[in-house]
Design an enzyme around this catalytic site. Structure first.
Site, PDB file in Angstrom:
ATOM      1  N   VAL A   1       0.869  -1.176   0.000  1.00  0.00           N
ATOM      2  CA  VAL A   1       0.000   0.000   0.000  1.00  0.00           C
ATOM      3  C   VAL A   1       0.906   1.226   0.000  1.00  0.00           C
ATOM      4  O   VAL A   1       1.825   1.329   0.829  1.00  0.00           O
ATOM      5  CB  VAL A   1      -0.899  -0.003   1.257  1.00  0.00           C
ATOM      6  CG1 VAL A   1      -1.746   1.252   1.313  1.00  0.00           C
ATOM      7  CG2 VAL A   1      -1.781  -1.247   1.277  1.00  0.00           C
ATOM      8  N   CYS A   2       0.679   2.137  -0.927  1.00  0.00           N
ATOM      9  CA  CYS A   2       1.525   3.333  -1.019  1.00  0.00           C
ATOM     10  C   CYS A   2       1.422   4.149   0.265  1.00  0.00           C
ATOM     11  O   CYS A   2       0.330   4.556   0.671  1.00  0.00           O
ATOM     12  CB  CYS A   2       1.095   4.188  -2.205  1.00  0.00           C
ATOM     13  SG  CYS A   2       1.990   5.758  -2.247  1.00  0.00           S
ATOM     14  N   ILE A   3       2.562   4.407   0.892  1.00  0.00           N
ATOM     15  CA  ILE A   3       2.544   5.038   2.209  1.00  0.00           C
ATOM     16  C   ILE A   3       2.065   6.490   2.147  1.00  0.00           C
ATOM     17  O   ILE A   3       1.281   6.919   2.996  1.00  0.00           O
ATOM     18  CB  ILE A   3       3.928   4.914   2.911  1.00  0.00           C
ATOM     19  CG1 ILE A   3       3.831   5.388   4.359  1.00  0.00           C
ATOM     20  CG2 ILE A   3       5.022   5.641   2.156  1.00  0.00           C
ATOM     21  CD1 ILE A   3       4.995   4.953   5.218  1.00  0.00           C
TER      22      ILE A   3
ATOM     23  N   ALA B   1      -1.637   6.495   1.549  1.00  0.00           N
ATOM     24  CA  ALA B   1      -2.354   5.942   2.704  1.00  0.00           C
ATOM     25  C   ALA B   1      -2.413   6.944   3.859  1.00  0.00           C
ATOM     26  O   ALA B   1      -3.464   7.131   4.472  1.00  0.00           O
ATOM     27  CB  ALA B   1      -1.690   4.645   3.153  1.00  0.00           C
TER      28      ALA B   1
END
Lengths: 98, 130
Positions: free
Chosen positions: B76-78, B81
């Site tokens: 998940v792209c930090i 997110a």
């Protein structure tokens, strides 16, 4: 180098389909899924654009999306998910019009 | 063949379910998934706090089950997110937020993971839209 173009937005809301058809290479394919399948609505302007592009065996649509919208799939090749996977491998690249 | 799959839409969007059905078909056809990458609004597909209406598919839960069952690399792209309030334990502590909604099997990481996945895989397929 061939590309499978994937569109998932309604052709009545934006210019993705028109832009895609303008850029489509001679050996590229087009897969309509989700609301993009509304392009097949009988008598509509998007359908006229598709017919003018004359994609023949390079025009695909996700079968479940045609069924969900009661759209006529006779002018496209209807594909299920395993066939979608195969299509993505048949073409060199997959370009989704996000 | 190896696939990288990027999801740009939340769990309630048709394209998140479409990505999941595609990913299932990839494995069922005997191919591999190098990585799943959840970007932009796609990070909501990873949230553990989603409560789907009873008469609708719980696509977020189906993603979780699918990823766990097949031990897939699900990133998940930090940056995407954090701005949408999808936090793992480390980030909730770092920014002193009251809740964690990104447990395993998901992993927060950077956009470089998408780039690497595109290089590792034979095909990158992105899912967004309606």
């Amino acid at each position: 180098m061939t590309t499978l173009h994937v569109i998932a937005h309604s052709p009545f809301g934006d210019q993705r389909l028109a832009s895609c058809l303008r850029l489509l290479g001679a050996d590229d394919g087009l897969l309509l899924c989700g609301d993009a399948t509304y392009a097949l609505k009988a008598g509509s302007e998007p359908l006229q654009m598709l017919q003018a592009a004359n994609l023949g065996p390079r025009l695909f649509a996700l079968a479940e999306d045609l069924q969900a919208r009661a759209l006529d799939g006779t002018q496209v090749i209807a594909v299920d998910y395993p066939a979608f996977v195969e299509l993505s491998l048949h073409y060199d690249k997959v370009n989704s019009w996000l | 063949m190896k696939f990288a799959i990027a999801v740009f839409s939340p769990a309630h969007a048709p394209s998140s379910r479409r990505a999941l059905r595609f990913a299932e078909a990839v494995l069922a056809s005997g191919h591999d998934i190098a990585r799943l990458f959840f970007y932009q609004d796609g990070v909501h597909s990873a949230s553990a706090n989603i409560v789907a209406p009873q008469d609708e598919l719980d696509v977020a839960a189906q993603w979780r089950t699918f990823i766990t069952e097949h031990s897939l690399d699900a990133v998940v792209c930090i940056a995407a997110a954090l701005r949408r309030g999808v936090l793992d334990d480390t980030e909730a502590n770092r920014y002193q937020r009251p809740a964690v909604n990104l447990p395993a099997p998901w992993e927060l990481s950077g956009l470089g993971q998408l780039h690497e996945a595109a290089q590792l895989a034979d095909r990158l397929v992105c899912f967004g839209g309606d």
